[in-house]
Design an enzyme around this catalytic site. Structure first.
Site, PDB file in Angstrom:
ATOM      1  N   ASP A 116      -2.586   1.306  -6.866  1.00 57.48           N
ATOM      2  CA  ASP A 116      -1.583   2.323  -6.565  1.00 57.48           C
ATOM      3  C   ASP A 116      -0.226   1.699  -6.221  1.00 57.48           C
ATOM      4  OD1 ASP A 116      -3.724   3.989  -6.850  1.00 57.48           O
ATOM      5  OD2 ASP A 116      -3.579   4.919  -4.860  1.00 57.48           O
ATOM      6  N   ASP A 117       0.801   2.568  -6.267  1.00 59.97           N
ATOM      7  CA  ASP A 117       2.141   2.334  -5.707  1.00 59.97           C
ATOM      8  C   ASP A 117       3.073   1.485  -6.584  1.00 59.97           C
ATOM      9  OD1 ASP A 117       1.266   3.823  -3.604  1.00 59.97           O
ATOM     10  OD2 ASP A 117       1.048   2.148  -2.203  1.00 59.97           O
ATOM     11  N   HIS A 168       1.436   8.975  -9.609  1.00 60.82           N
ATOM     12  CA  HIS A 168       1.152   8.867  -8.179  1.00 60.82           C
ATOM     13  C   HIS A 168       2.267   9.515  -7.361  1.00 60.82           C
ATOM     14  CE1 HIS A 168      -1.151   7.381  -4.847  1.00 60.82           C
ATOM     15  NE2 HIS A 168      -0.232   6.525  -4.405  1.00 60.82           N
ATOM     16  N   HIS A 172       5.879  10.162  -2.669  1.00 63.18           N
ATOM     17  CA  HIS A 172       4.754   9.678  -1.865  1.00 63.18           C
ATOM     18  C   HIS A 172       4.860  10.186  -0.422  1.00 63.18           C
ATOM     19  CE1 HIS A 172       1.549   7.023  -0.443  1.00 63.18           C
ATOM     20  NE2 HIS A 172       1.322   6.677  -1.705  1.00 63.18           N
ATOM     21  N   HIS A 268      -4.104  -1.572  -3.932  1.00 60.31           N
ATOM     22  CA  HIS A 268      -2.664  -1.374  -4.043  1.00 60.31           C
ATOM     23  C   HIS A 268      -2.011  -2.667  -4.526  1.00 60.31           C
ATOM     24  CE1 HIS A 268      -4.090   1.653  -1.161  1.00 60.31           C
ATOM     25  NE2 HIS A 268      -3.017   2.375  -1.468  1.00 60.31           N
TER      26      HIS A 268
END
Length: 310
Positions: A116-117, A168, A172, A268
Site C-alpha cells: 500500500d501507499d 488506495h 487517505h 506497505h
C-alpha cells in the site's frame, strides 16, 4: 250313428297327428333358429382371440424398444462422476479423467503480496527485489502520489513487469473518505489516474484502514457495486508500518499469521518492509506457496464486510 261316430273320431285323430306334426315342426324350427343365433353370437369371439394372442407380442415390442436406448443413457451418465471405480467400460479413459480431477482438487498454496501507499521513492527498489526473485505483486497506490510526475515512470514499470496496480484513495483521510462519504469519488479518481498513466483499467481498490469499520455504510457499498469497483482487505497483517528498524518482527508476524492455502499479505512501501522482503519471499517459497498477482477477470471476495457484491 256308429259309423258316423267312427269317422268323427278318425278325423279327430288325424287332426291331432297333424297338430302333433306341426308342433314338432315348430319345435324343430325353434331349436334350429336358436342354435343358429347362438352360433352367430359366438362368431364375434373368433376375431378377439387373435387380438388376445397379439397382446403379448405388442407388449413385448413396447418394453423391448426403449430398453436399448434408455438403459445406456441412465448408466453412462453417472458412471464417470458417481462410481468410476465400480463400473469402467473404458478403464484407461476413466483413469485419465480421475487423475485430472485429482489434480484439479489438489489445493495449491497461493500467496498474494500486496503493498500500500505507493508510488514513492522506494517503489523502484521494491520492483528490483521482486524482479530478482521472479515474483509478481499487487500494489495499491494513492492518487496524491500518482499525480507526481517523477513517480509515474515507476508505476508504468510495475505494469510492464506484470504487477497489478489498484486504487488506495486520493487523500487517505478517514474523515473525508468515510464520514464525509467521499470514498467512491476518490477511488474513481484514483483508478482514472492509473488508467491515464498505464493504460490499464483496474477495478480493485483497498480501503485505507480496512473495510471494517470503514465500509459499514451500506450506501457507500452500493455505490461501489454500481461503479463496478471491487474491494480487497487482507488475511495477514504484517504491521510493518509501526515496525521501523525492526524487519525481523515483520517476518515473524507474517510467519505467525500464515495458516491457510491462500493468503493475502498486507504490507506497505516502507524501508523496514523492503529489508524484510527477501526473507518473506524465501519463507513462502520454502512453505510451498506460489506467488500470484490479482486478476480482474478472476476476482474472489475478500472484504471484512462479507459483501458478495464487492
Amino acid at each position: 250313428m256308429s259309423t258316423l261316430g267312427q269317422e268323427v273320431r278318425w278325423k279327430r285323430r288325424r287332426l291331432k297327428k297333424q297338430y302333433f306334426l306341426i308342433l314338432l315342426l315348430v319345435l324343430f324350427g325353434t331349436v334350429f333358429f336358436v342354435g343358429k343365433s347362438y352360433s352367430f353370437r359366438e362368431l364375434p369371439s373368433a376375431p378377439d382371440e387373435p387380438l388376445t394372442t397379439l397382446e403379448p407380442t405388442d407388449t413385448a415390442e413396447l418394453t423391448d424398444t426403449p430398453e436399448p436406448t434408455d438403459t445406456p443413457e441412465l448408466t453412462d451418465s453417472p458412471e464417470p462422476i458417481d462410481a468410476p471405480e465400480e463400473s469402467s467400460p473404458q478403464p484407461e479413459a476413466l483413469t485419465e479423467v480421475e487423475s485430472d480431477k485429482t489434480e484439479e482438487n489438489t489445493p495449491k498454496k497461493v500467496v498474494y503480496l500486496t503493498f500500500d501507499d505507493g508510488p514513492g521513492k522506494l517503489t523502484e527498489q521494491f520492483l528490483d527485489v521482486l524482479q530478482a526473485h521472479g515474483v509478481k505483486a499487487t500494489f495499491f497506490m494513492q492518487g496524491s502520489n500518482l499525480k507526481k510526475d517523477y513517480l509515474q515512470d515507476s508505476v508504468r514499470r510495475a505494469v510492464q513487469e506484470g504487477h497489478y496496480i489498484g486504487g488506495h484513495s486520493v487523500t487517505h483521510n478517514y474523515k473525508t473518505l468515510y464520514t464525509d462519504q467521499q470514498f467512491v469519488p476518490e477511488m474513481v479518481e484514483t483508478l482514472d489516474l492509473i488508467h491515464e498513466i498505464t493504460g490499464t483499467t483496474p477495478h480493485l481498490v483497498r480501503p485505507p484502514y480496512g473495510s471494517a469499520p470503514g465500509l459499514k455504510n451500506e450506501q457507500i457499498r452500493k455505490q461501489l457495486a454500481d461503479a463496478h469497483i471491487k474491494v480487497w482487505d487482507w488475511t495477514i497483517d504484517s504491521y510493518d508500518w509501526k515496525l521501523a528498524g525492526n524487519p525481523s518482527q515483520i517476518v515473524q508476524n507474517i510467519k505467525q499469521g500464515t495458516s491457510s492455502d491462500r493468503e493475502i499479505v498486507l504490507m506497505h512501501e516502507k524501508k523496514q518492509t523492503l529489508e524484510a522482503l527477501p526473507r518473506v519471499l524465501t519463507f513462502f517459497k520454502e512453505q510451498g506457496y506460489e506467488f500470484a498477482v490479482y486478476d480482474d477477470a478472476h476476482h474472489f471476495v475478500l472484504n471484512f464486510q462479507n459483501d458478495l457484491a464487492l
